[in-house]
Each structure stands twice: as C-alpha cells, then as structure tokens.
Design a protein around this motif. Structure first.
Motif, mmCIF file in Angstrom:
data_model
loop_
_atom_site.group_PDB
_atom_site.id
_atom_site.type_symbol
_atom_site.label_atom_id
_atom_site.label_comp_id
_atom_site.label_asym_id
_atom_site.label_seq_id
_atom_site.Cartn_x
_atom_site.Cartn_y
_atom_site.Cartn_z
ATOM 1 N N PRO A 47 26.026 33.357 45.671
ATOM 2 C CA PRO A 47 25.789 34.428 45.830
ATOM 3 C C PRO A 47 23.603 34.627 46.711
ATOM 4 C CG PRO A 47 26.379 33.241 43.252
ATOM 5 C CD PRO A 47 26.129 32.612 44.743
ATOM 6 N N ARG A 82 27.869 26.752 46.369
ATOM 7 C CA ARG A 82 27.356 26.801 44.711
ATOM 8 C C ARG A 82 25.956 27.415 44.723
ATOM 9 N NH1 ARG A 82 28.451 26.707 39.661
ATOM 10 N NH2 ARG A 82 26.261 25.719 39.467
ATOM 11 N N ARG A 133 34.171 32.343 40.104
ATOM 12 C CA ARG A 133 33.317 33.607 40.638
ATOM 13 C C ARG A 133 32.301 34.717 39.969
ATOM 14 N NH1 ARG A 133 35.325 36.315 45.413
ATOM 15 N NH2 ARG A 133 36.926 35.384 45.801
ATOM 16 N N TRP A 134 31.032 34.619 41.210
ATOM 17 C CA TRP A 134 30.297 34.644 40.136
ATOM 18 C C TRP A 134 30.232 36.490 40.755
ATOM 19 C CZ3 TRP A 134 28.976 37.763 44.966
ATOM 20 C CH2 TRP A 134 29.303 37.477 46.097
ATOM 21 N N TYR A 193 24.539 42.899 39.338
ATOM 22 C CA TYR A 193 24.675 42.359 39.873
ATOM 23 C C TYR A 193 24.763 42.117 41.220
ATOM 24 C CZ TYR A 193 26.006 39.858 35.420
ATOM 25 O OH TYR A 193 26.160 39.461 34.077
ATOM 26 N N TRP A 216 35.059 33.047 49.994
ATOM 27 C CA TRP A 216 33.946 32.656 48.858
ATOM 28 C C TRP A 216 35.288 31.337 48.517
ATOM 29 C CZ3 TRP A 216 34.591 30.290 43.604
ATOM 30 C CH2 TRP A 216 33.637 30.265 43.133
ATOM 31 N N ARG A 254 20.005 38.318 41.207
ATOM 32 C CA ARG A 254 21.389 39.593 40.105
ATOM 33 C C ARG A 254 21.204 39.333 39.299
ATOM 34 N NH1 ARG A 254 24.897 40.151 44.863
ATOM 35 N NH2 ARG A 254 25.077 38.561 46.405
ATOM 36 N N PHE A 308 19.712 32.673 39.091
ATOM 37 C CA PHE A 308 20.718 33.967 39.244
ATOM 38 C C PHE A 308 20.471 34.948 38.610
ATOM 39 C CE2 PHE A 308 24.724 35.805 37.923
ATOM 40 C CZ PHE A 308 25.599 35.629 39.578
ATOM 41 N N SER A 309 19.469 34.915 37.441
ATOM 42 C CA SER A 309 19.087 36.241 37.252
ATOM 43 C C SER A 309 18.584 37.667 38.161
ATOM 44 C CB SER A 309 19.126 35.982 35.860
ATOM 45 O OG SER A 309 17.774 35.108 35.353
#
Length: 538
Positions: free
Chosen positions: A126, A123, A358-359, A16, A181, A10, A6-7
C-alpha cells in the motif's frame, strides 16, 4: 495518539488514497517552513509558527512536495526485497547457495527465506507509489527472463531449479508491479509446494545417482517411479498445466495449482497492458515468454533425467528408488501441488483468504509519470481478459513443452546441432550472461586492488612505523640495561661488598668468650670516664 504508518499514508478520511505523510511534506518544503519559522521568531506565542505550518501542509502536498521522498523510500524498501529474493541485479547469490542439502533447499530456498522479499513487498504494497510499482514490475520481468534463459543451458539438476526459483520470484515481483497483489502472493503459495516437491525429487535423484549432472543420467523412470512421476507432477504444476476456460467445464479453467496462479499473473499483466500500452506490452510479453521458457527447461530436466537411454551405465546400474521415508513426502507435496490452487466454494480458496486481507484503497495514477494508470485487480477477472490470459498461458506452456519433447523426449532434433549452430548465444547463456565476470571486473578486482593498497600501507607504513618504534624502544632499553647493570647495580654491589668486608672484619671481635666481653666493657667504661674527666677539666 501516534498514528501508524498505514494511517499516515492511506488515511480513512481521504478514502484510503495514497497520501504523502506530513513529515515528508515538511522535509521537502524545508525552505518554506524555515521562512514561516523566521517570520514568527518574535511572536510571543510559541505555537503560532507551528499552527501556520500545519495549515500550509495541505497546500504543499497539493504541489507534490515530498512525493519524491515517498518514491525514494519505496525504492529503498524494494532494494531490500531485491537482495532477499535474488532479483536482478542481485540474483547471482542464490544459485551458489544451492550447495546445501536438498531438504534445506526445499525449505529455505523455495518456500521461506527467498520468499521473504516477495512477502515484504506484498506487506509494504500500500505504500508503493505507481512509479515504484513500475520499477518492481520491470525488475521482476528482467529477472524472470534472465534466469529462465540461463536455466536452459544448465546441466546441474539443482542449479536448474535454482534459476527456476529466481525466475519464479521474478514472476511474483512482476505481478506485484502490475497491480496483481493477490495474484503475486497466490503464486508465492503455489510455488512453495511445487518447488519444494521439485527440490526434494532432485535430492532423491542425487541420492540414487550420486551426481548432480543430468547428462550422466537418463532412463531412471523405471528404476525410480515414485520420484519420476511425482517430479512430473511438479513440472506440470510449475509450467501452469491446465485447460483454459474455452476448453474446461469451469469458468476459469481447470488445472494444477500453478495454472491458476500463473494465469492470474498473466491476466493482470494483460489488464495492465490495456491501460498502459507501452509498458504493458513489454511486461505482458515478458510474462508470456517466461512461461514458455519455463515449460521448456523444466521438461528438458525431466526428460534428461528419467527418459531415454542411460548415458552412464555405471550410474544407471546402481540407481535405485529412494526409501519410503523419502518418497512419501514427495507424494504428499505432489497432492498439494495439484490442489492448493483450487477453489472449493465454501470449503477452501487461497485467493479468498487474500481478498479478506486486501488493503483498502486504489493505486491511483502516477505523479512523476502522469500517464501511468493501474487498473483494479478485479478487472483481470473479466471474461474477455481471462480468456486471453488463459489461452496465452496454455499456448506458451504447451509450446515450451512440445519443444522440449522434440529435443529431449522424442529426440527428433539433436540439441548438440542447435548448440553448434547458435554457439555464441549458447556460450553467452552458459556463462550466465557473464554476470560473474562483470561483477568480478566491476567489484571484485577493484576491491582486491584497493585491499592490496591498504595491505601494502599497513605492512610498509603502519607496521614499518611500529617496527621502527620497537627497534628504537629496544635500543633505549639496551642503554637503560647498561646503566642499570654497570652503574646502578655496580654501585649497589660495591656498597654491598664494602658492607660485607666490614662485617667480616668486625666478626673477629665476636669471639663468644664472656671474659673478653667483660674486659672490653671495663676498658670502655674506663675510657669513657677518662674522656669525661678531661672534658670537664677543660
């Protein structure tokens, strides 16, 4: 320290925003990276090339190197979701998997296993680029419409619910594809309750009637009130029954659980339409049309099963309400099918739970499709958007319900006449858009043909070679057997016979008489003495 996925996609330092990972950028800019490495091949500093490549990654990223790889990766992940959640074109397996017991269908085929694909898409959300999300949206739209139209003509009560499951999974994918989402995962939760309820109700009906065919049912409501009315609740929930904001005392309307989740999906589709006129219009009308068809085939199912005169008197006479152990779970699920979507401020709200998860970051605009823009999901909560969505959901569901009532409830119109008038369309839908025949032609028959060739090659060539080697080996073994039997064994047997004959001849000397042995010793001694003396004299 190794950065997580994820990092890398984003980064917090980049607010992000969706970013192509360094590894994908380097892979896409492979030739330029090689040129830098070649320029530094004589450099005494082994890290000089790596430092220069690192300094150029941002420039490569600005030129959109690696974006295609991110798109391909996203589509690849989604392909797994397509197979798991029975999305077009891999939707054909789920209805055939409904042959198991209805409790299994209620758990596995509505709330857990098939929902895993939607969960994975949620999932992994993002990481999806706008282009990938558009693919998801169109796949969901095609799936929900295709499965809903097939359910119109199905007569097996479980098969109707099976295609309903495929259609509702398409709704969830459509919601994720247009940026909803929370709405998509919210519908995943509400669907788990009312679809489990509907499957267990169908199991109760099958238990009472000993058949899956709805044309053999009818008039069961008086005999099975618990099953009939709880299934009625499930049908209301799945069509999103409720009052839109203009009619209700709550700002977002009032209804059963499916009303809120389906209303959220249609609202997000309408918000997406405002930003993307072409794609949004198609997707919005697919969602609205699917809602209407859903209401039609679900109440077609309910009316054919519980209302009207019995179509098979033998089945009707022996039908009975299921035992308490079966209908008590139905009432519990019916309760949750009503309230699970409600928002009780300070007490309970599924959407609030999703908002907490929420992302961070926004979808942004597309690169391969620069005009593709995704609105913030919170924009769908605006009153003008929600009003249109609520009225659309209400009117489409009401239209489908009224149409089913006219045909199967009040029986003012004869479905047989409509089937006759639209025979080609009916046949097309009855044969499930001929996907089974298409896949049989494209995959099954070619596979059988290739398998036949392989089987022929295996039998005629490989097995023929092995059989020839076996026959040759057996022939050699027969010759070896002759040599062994007549030459080797013959010589050994002959020698043994000679030895046996000699032994028999010498056995006559062994008389067992002591005097004879003494005489032979004396004779032998005298003979040896004479021989030695002659030898010495010579």
């Amino acid at each position: 320290m190794t950065r997580g996925i994820f990092s890398q996609v984003r980064d917090a330092d980049n607010n992000y925003e969706l970013t192509v990972p360094d590894g994908m950028v380097r892979a896409a800019a492979y030739e330029m990276v090689q040129e830098v490495a070649i320029d530094h091949r004589n450099n005494s500093d082994p890290l000089a090339a790596e430092s220069e490549i690192e300094s150029r990654v941002e420039a490569y990223r600005a030129e959109h190197y690696g974006y295609w790889l991110l798109v391909i990766a996203g589509v690849g992940i989604f392909c797994g979701c397509v197979g798991k959640s029975a999305q077009f074109p891999l939707h054909v397996w789920l209805p055939d998997a409904m042959e198991g017991p209805t409790p299994v269908s209620a758990l596995v085929h509505s709330a857990t296993m098939v929902a895993a694909g939607v969960y994975l898409a949620g999932r992994f959300y993002p990481f999806f680029t706008p282009e990938v999300r558009l693919v998801i949206a169109y796949t969901g739209a095609i799936t929900l419409f295709l499965a809903a139209t097939i359910a119109i003509t199905a007569t097996d009560i479980k098969r109707v619910l099976a295609y309903s499951t495929v259609s509702q999974l398409g709704y969830m994918m459509l919601s994720l594809g247009v940026g909803g989402w929370v709405a998509g995962l919210f519908h995943l939760i509400t669907h788990a309750f009312f679809k489990s309820l509907l499957f267990l109700c169908s199991g109760s009906v099958i238990h009472a009637c000993h058949t899956n065919e709805m044309p053999k049912m009818g008039g069961l409501l008086k005999k099975m009130p618990w099953t009939g009315w709880t299934m009625f609740v499930g049908c209301l929930a799945i069509i999103g029954a409720g009052l839109p904001p203009i009619f209700a005392f709550w700002p977002f309307g009032f209804g059963l659980s499916g009303f809120y989740s389906k209303d959220s999906i249609i609202a997000q589709a309408f918000s997406f339409w405002k930003q993307n006129p072409t794609h949004g219009m198609i997707l919005f009308f697919a969602a609205a049309g699917g809602a209407s068809i859903t209401a039609f085939y679900m109440f077609r199912l309910w009316f054919m099963t519980f209302v009207g005169p019995p179509r098979d008197h033998h089945i009707h006479e022996h039908a009975h309400e299921s035992p308490r152990i079966m209908y008590v779970p139905l009432t519990i699920l019916a309760f949750f099918a009503i309230v699970i979507g409600w928002t009780l401020t300070g007490v309970w709200s599924v959407t609030d739970l999703f908002e907490q998860a929420r992302w961070p970051g926004e979808a942004g605009a597309g690169v391969l499709l620069p005009t593709l823009v995704y609105p913030n999901e919170h924009a769908s909560h605006e009153s003008d958007v929600h009003l249109v969505a609520g009225l659309t959901a209400f009117s489409t569901a009401l239209g489908g319900f009224l149409l089913a009532t006219v045909f199967y409830g009040l029986r003012w119109l004869n479905p047989a006449e409509v089937r006759q008038q639209f025979a080609p369309v009916y046949t097309f839908l009855l044969n499930k858009w001929y996907f089974d025949e298409l896949y049989d032609f494209l995959f099954v028959r070619p596979l059988h043909f290739v398998s036949g060739i392989v089987a022929w090659f295996d039998k005629q060539m490989i097995d023929g070679l092995i059989h020839s080697l076996a026959r040759w080996t057996r022939g050699v073994a027969d010759i070896d057997d002759l040599i062994d039997r007549y030459f080797v064994d013959g010589f050994v047997n002959l020698f043994a016979a000679w030895t046996w004959s000699l032994g028999n001849s010498l056995r006559g000397l062994q008389t067992g008489k002591l005097r004879q042995y003494v005489m032979l010793i004396v004779i032998g001694t005298v003979a040896l003495t004479i021989i030695i003396n002659f030898a010495s004299a010579g």
